[in-house]
Design a protein around this motif. Structure first.
Motif, PDB file in Angstrom:
ATOM      1  N   THR A  28     -53.603  34.334  40.981  1.00  0.00           N
ATOM      2  CA  THR A  28     -53.610  34.109  39.532  1.00  0.00           C
ATOM      3  C   THR A  28     -52.806  32.771  39.096  1.00  0.00           C
ATOM      4  O   THR A  28     -51.743  32.657  39.182  1.00  0.00           O
ATOM      5  CB  THR A  28     -53.041  35.328  38.791  1.00  0.00           C
ATOM      6  OG1 THR A  28     -53.733  36.549  39.007  1.00  0.00           O
ATOM      7  CG2 THR A  28     -53.599  34.934  37.170  1.00  0.00           C
ATOM      8  N   ASP A  88     -53.840  30.683  33.758  1.00  0.00           N
ATOM      9  CA  ASP A  88     -54.443  31.993  33.265  1.00  0.00           C
ATOM     10  C   ASP A  88     -53.712  33.093  33.147  1.00  0.00           C
ATOM     11  O   ASP A  88     -54.305  34.196  32.762  1.00  0.00           O
ATOM     12  CB  ASP A  88     -55.500  32.367  34.609  1.00  0.00           C
ATOM     13  CG  ASP A  88     -56.589  31.169  34.640  1.00  0.00           C
ATOM     14  OD1 ASP A  88     -56.696  30.397  33.618  1.00  0.00           O
ATOM     15  OD2 ASP A  88     -56.905  31.022  35.965  1.00  0.00           O
ATOM     16  N   VAL A  89     -52.266  32.905  33.346  1.00  0.00           N
ATOM     17  CA  VAL A  89     -51.578  34.199  33.074  1.00  0.00           C
ATOM     18  C   VAL A  89     -50.873  34.323  31.658  1.00  0.00           C
ATOM     19  O   VAL A  89     -50.553  33.296  31.066  1.00  0.00           O
ATOM     20  CB  VAL A  89     -50.113  34.107  33.817  1.00  0.00           C
ATOM     21  CG1 VAL A  89     -49.196  35.266  33.726  1.00  0.00           C
ATOM     22  CG2 VAL A  89     -50.541  34.041  35.324  1.00  0.00           C
ATOM     23  N   THR A  90     -51.054  35.600  31.034  1.00  0.00           N
ATOM     24  CA  THR A  90     -50.728  35.771  29.637  1.00  0.00           C
ATOM     25  C   THR A  90     -49.127  36.098  29.783  1.00  0.00           C
ATOM     26  O   THR A  90     -48.780  36.908  30.200  1.00  0.00           O
ATOM     27  CB  THR A  90     -51.529  36.700  29.018  1.00  0.00           C
ATOM     28  OG1 THR A  90     -52.604  36.291  29.066  1.00  0.00           O
ATOM     29  CG2 THR A  90     -51.114  36.760  27.795  1.00  0.00           C
ATOM     30  N   PHE A  91     -48.290  35.378  29.134  1.00  0.00           N
ATOM     31  CA  PHE A  91     -46.961  35.545  29.194  1.00  0.00           C
ATOM     32  C   PHE A  91     -46.518  36.170  27.723  1.00  0.00           C
ATOM     33  O   PHE A  91     -47.178  35.506  26.868  1.00  0.00           O
ATOM     34  CB  PHE A  91     -46.016  34.319  29.407  1.00  0.00           C
ATOM     35  CG  PHE A  91     -46.282  33.947  30.633  1.00  0.00           C
ATOM     36  CD1 PHE A  91     -45.578  34.356  31.816  1.00  0.00           C
ATOM     37  CD2 PHE A  91     -47.091  32.782  31.011  1.00  0.00           C
ATOM     38  CE1 PHE A  91     -45.776  33.711  33.140  1.00  0.00           C
ATOM     39  CE2 PHE A  91     -47.211  32.078  32.184  1.00  0.00           C
ATOM     40  CZ  PHE A  91     -46.756  32.745  33.405  1.00  0.00           C
ATOM     41  N   LYS A 115     -46.523  35.367  22.446  1.00  0.00           N
ATOM     42  CA  LYS A 115     -47.494  35.471  23.515  1.00  0.00           C
ATOM     43  C   LYS A 115     -48.391  34.262  23.608  1.00  0.00           C
ATOM     44  O   LYS A 115     -48.479  33.781  22.675  1.00  0.00           O
ATOM     45  CB  LYS A 115     -48.510  36.678  22.939  1.00  0.00           C
ATOM     46  CG  LYS A 115     -49.631  37.085  24.226  1.00  0.00           C
ATOM     47  CD  LYS A 115     -50.245  38.303  23.996  1.00  0.00           C
ATOM     48  CE  LYS A 115     -49.792  39.589  23.615  1.00  0.00           C
ATOM     49  NZ  LYS A 115     -50.826  40.781  23.135  1.00  0.00           N
ATOM     50  N   SER A 135     -50.435  31.816  26.503  1.00  0.00           N
ATOM     51  CA  SER A 135     -51.331  31.718  27.867  1.00  0.00           C
ATOM     52  C   SER A 135     -51.965  30.093  27.756  1.00  0.00           C
ATOM     53  O   SER A 135     -52.512  29.741  26.933  1.00  0.00           O
ATOM     54  CB  SER A 135     -52.403  32.619  27.785  1.00  0.00           C
ATOM     55  OG  SER A 135     -53.257  32.544  28.833  1.00  0.00           O
ATOM     56  N   GLY A 136     -51.993  29.776  29.074  1.00  0.00           N
ATOM     57  CA  GLY A 136     -52.522  28.225  29.179  1.00  0.00           C
ATOM     58  C   GLY A 136     -51.893  27.426  28.231  1.00  0.00           C
ATOM     59  O   GLY A 136     -52.515  26.258  27.769  1.00  0.00           O
ATOM     60  N   GLU A 152     -50.344  29.294  21.996  1.00  0.00           N
ATOM     61  CA  GLU A 152     -49.675  30.727  21.248  1.00  0.00           C
ATOM     62  C   GLU A 152     -50.977  31.412  20.905  1.00  0.00           C
ATOM     63  O   GLU A 152     -51.565  31.153  20.390  1.00  0.00           O
ATOM     64  CB  GLU A 152     -48.796  30.315  20.237  1.00  0.00           C
ATOM     65  CG  GLU A 152     -48.124  31.431  19.472  1.00  0.00           C
ATOM     66  CD  GLU A 152     -47.033  31.015  18.752  1.00  0.00           C
ATOM     67  OE1 GLU A 152     -47.228  31.832  17.596  1.00  0.00           O
ATOM     68  OE2 GLU A 152     -46.398  29.981  18.606  1.00  0.00           O
ATOM     69  N   LEU A 153     -50.588  32.753  21.353  1.00  0.00           N
ATOM     70  CA  LEU A 153     -51.749  33.793  21.161  1.00  0.00           C
ATOM     71  C   LEU A 153     -51.219  34.711  20.004  1.00  0.00           C
ATOM     72  O   LEU A 153     -51.992  35.339  19.319  1.00  0.00           O
ATOM     73  CB  LEU A 153     -52.155  34.643  22.350  1.00  0.00           C
ATOM     74  CG  LEU A 153     -52.676  33.769  23.346  1.00  0.00           C
ATOM     75  CD1 LEU A 153     -52.971  34.598  24.749  1.00  0.00           C
ATOM     76  CD2 LEU A 153     -53.590  32.804  23.154  1.00  0.00           C
ATOM     77  N   CYS A 199     -49.215  42.103  30.060  1.00  0.00           N
ATOM     78  CA  CYS A 199     -48.628  40.904  30.033  1.00  0.00           C
ATOM     79  C   CYS A 199     -47.515  40.485  31.257  1.00  0.00           C
ATOM     80  O   CYS A 199     -47.022  41.650  31.671  1.00  0.00           O
ATOM     81  CB  CYS A 199     -48.361  40.282  29.016  1.00  0.00           C
ATOM     82  SG  CYS A 199     -49.690  40.389  27.727  1.00  0.00           S
ATOM     83  N   HIS A 225     -42.297  26.397  29.663  1.00  0.00           N
ATOM     84  CA  HIS A 225     -43.400  25.444  29.731  1.00  0.00           C
ATOM     85  C   HIS A 225     -43.105  24.208  30.499  1.00  0.00           C
ATOM     86  O   HIS A 225     -43.527  23.762  31.307  1.00  0.00           O
ATOM     87  CB  HIS A 225     -44.064  25.076  28.519  1.00  0.00           C
ATOM     88  CG  HIS A 225     -45.203  25.880  27.991  1.00  0.00           C
ATOM     89  ND1 HIS A 225     -45.416  26.114  26.618  1.00  0.00           N
ATOM     90  CD2 HIS A 225     -45.803  27.233  28.626  1.00  0.00           C
ATOM     91  CE1 HIS A 225     -45.984  26.953  26.134  1.00  0.00           C
ATOM     92  NE2 HIS A 225     -46.436  28.000  27.568  1.00  0.00           N
TER      93      HIS A 225
END
Length: 592
Positions: free
Chosen positions: A27, A31-34, A58, A60-61, A64-65, A113, A193
């Protein structure tokens, strides 16, 4: 070049005609959701302290989600030093939800996650403890520790340490960490990051590669593996030394070879230990007859060498004692050592704060003077003594002004002596009366303070009475079943381990006991109740004696605790710290 196609879908390439890339093997990190999480707590022990705030972000890429942030009612008082550090006060968490409602929401937020935290064992440890307390199974989260990653990716020339504040400045994070959960989580996102960008130079591009990278030993650990080649498989003590012979670290193990070899594998993730391994040039071992001997030798070697990479047991001389002074009008004094001066001592205590709380509890029961001046009958007769406010409010009989004669004051001193040497019931009764009065008046914070004072006194008295009983025995010989079917033997003199040995399975014990006694170290009694060993060594011996299957072979002296001593109250006082708020907030469970 011709391209094979899928007959069912001519517009799609055939799986057999396309060569996969290395990125297809795992993966990709993009593409990983942290879920980057940070906690604020009432202390550092997950087993006894509680969460006061949870913050999580949260991502990903690089995007911020979502965010998760809330204060948490810890169900008890927040220590003042925690308030000073985080700014979280008791009033702020008064209306906050408790962990039983916050935890399910957080687990749902983080479901599926990868969890990220700075010094992850701390935050994950508290979350696991909360799950266990609330009856939730801990999800199988993959966990990334940004502190551990930073130690592997960054050099000492780039950052002097791997604190979050240091890394925040290095990576120029948009949010500055400030010991508040959500702000620290946001800062950790930017640090994550920045570290992921650095991982590219290590050819780490997937989550699977990141996991293996985090577990891999450092080049320095690999280079030093030969140091463990000659370590025996036996119980004992090991010492890491540098090229100048300085002892860097002391440890113990039931299997020296297995333990020492673990320092050169990826399972050793403590950055201080890795740094120590890089400085070590040799490993010296001392094989011991029993595990108790190894534990005691470790304590003695740490106290003697004070290795820079050992954190515990380096300064046994820093213990505190509560002393009833020897003078015409005795008082309670906090001292750093016991002397053979006829005074009564209580302890040892781990900190001056504990000593002050124990002294305050004793003052509640006995109206001893609390001034520090040295009173003599001649000084009082001349009117040279200074009075204090306590005499005006009835907390002291004012012997300094001659209002309380020496004979009357001597009764207070004798009562204090009796309490410190055995009968703690007057302190417990006085504290209970005050706690009940404060609870009835809804003064829960003050009641909790009284409870803390009583707990400090009871624990110090229980510890001191156990150690004193052992220290008074001129010789104690005991045996405990060994794993091979034989027996472990120990000779203890005045609280100090004087000899250790074993009895083979099926052998007659008497010759082995006699030989061990004959070759045991000569030990003389120590000053006061402290014995001839440190408190830690005596507590190791007591734990060994308390183990199931132990046998007393010989006892020269009286090994017993007082009938009305504090030993029987330890479980009762510990139960008082179980969080409960029947009528108010922050006081804990009332003593009953």
């Amino acid at each position: 070049m011709a391209r094979s196609t899928n007959p069912a879908h001519p517009d799609r390439p055939s799986a057999q005609g396309v060569q996969g890339t290395f990125e297809d093997l795992g993966t990709h990190l993009a593409d990983v959701t942290f879920v980057v999480v940070d906690l604020e707590t009432t202390g550092g022990a997950a087993a006894t302290d509680a969460i006061t705030e949870i913050g999580a972000v949260k991502v990903s890429g690089g995007l911020e989600l979502g965010e998760f942030g809330t204060l948490v009612d810890p169900g008890g008082p927040i220590p003042p030093f925690i308030t000073a550090l985080t700014g979280i006060t008791q009033q702020m968490v008064y209306a906050a939800p408790k962990i039983d409602s916050v935890l399910p929401a957080f687990l749902e937020f983080a479901r599926g996650c990868v969890l990220v935290a700075h010094n992850a064992p701390f935050d994950i440890g508290f979350l696991k403890a909360a799950c266990a307390e609330q009856g939730y199974a801990w999800p199988t989260f993959a966990v990334v520790d940004t502190a551990d990653l930073a130690r592997r990716v960054l050099t000492k020339d780039e950052v002097p340490n791997c604190k979050l504040s240091t890394l925040s400045r290095f990576f120029r994070t948009a949010t500055e960490p400030c010991h508040r959960a959500l702000a620290d989580a946001k800062a950790t996102v930017d640090v994550l990051h920045g570290l992921i960008e650095r991982l590219g130079s290590f050819n780490v591009t997937s989550l699977e590669e990141l996991k293996s990278f985090a577990k891999a030993p450092t080049p320095e650990q690999k280079r030093k593996r030969h140091l463990a080649d000659d370590v025996p498989s036996a119980p004992g003590v090991y010492l890491f030394e540098d090229d100048g012979g300085e002892v860097l670290y002391v440890g113990k193990s039931g299997d020296l070879r297995t333990r020492v070899r673990s320092y050169f594998t990826g399972s050793e993730t403590r950055w201080r230990v890795r740094e120590m391994v890089g400085l070590a040039e040799r490993i010296r071992t001392i094989v011991c007859a029993t595990g108790l001997e190894a534990e005691v030798r470790e304590l003695r070697l740490i106290a003697a060498h004070k290795p820079r990479y050992n954190r515990r047991s380096k300064h046994p001389e820093r213990a505190f004692w509560l002393k009833l002074t020897v003078e015409p009008f005795p008082r309670l004094s906090i001292v750093r050592e016991c002397r053979d001066d006829g005074a009564v001592y209580l302890g040892p205590l781990g900190s001056q704060r504990q000593a002050e709380e124990a002294r305050a509890a004793l003052h509640e029961a006995v109206p001893l003077r609390q001034c520090s001046q040295r009173l003599t009958l001649r000084l009082i007769e001349r009117g040279g003594a200074r009075s204090c406010l306590l005499s005006e409010i009835g907390r002291c009989g004012a012997p300094c002004e001659g209002r309380e004669p020496a004979a009357a004051y001597a009764l207070h001193a004798e009562s204090a002596r009796s309490i410190m040497e055995g009968d703690v019931r007057p302190v417990v009764a006085a504290a209970q009366v005050r706690i009940d009065r404060l609870t009835v008046g809804l003064r829960y914070e003050e009641a909790a303070a009284q409870r803390d004072r009583l707990a400090a006194f009871v624990r110090a008295a229980a510890r001191g009475q156990r150690l004193t009983a052992l220290a008074r025995c001129s010789q104690l010989v005991a045996a405990r079943p060994a794993f091979d079917g034989g027996w472990e033997l120990s000779v203890v003199r005045y609280g100090r381990l004087a000899a250790a040995g074993t009895i083979p399975p099926g052998a007659h014990p008497r010759p082995y006991v006699d030989a061990l006694i004959a070759t045991a170290e000569t030990v003389f009694p120590g000053p006061g109740p402290s014995g001839s060993a440190t408190a830690e060594e005596m507590e190791c011996i007591l734990r060994w004696l308390d183990a199931p299957g132990g046998r007393l072979v010989e006892v020269d002296g009286e090994w017993s605790c007082p009938l009305h001593g504090a030993e029987g109250l330890r479980e009762w006082i510990d139960n008082a710290y179980v969080p409960a708020e029947p009528e108010g907030r922050g006081a804990g469970r009332p003593l009953r």
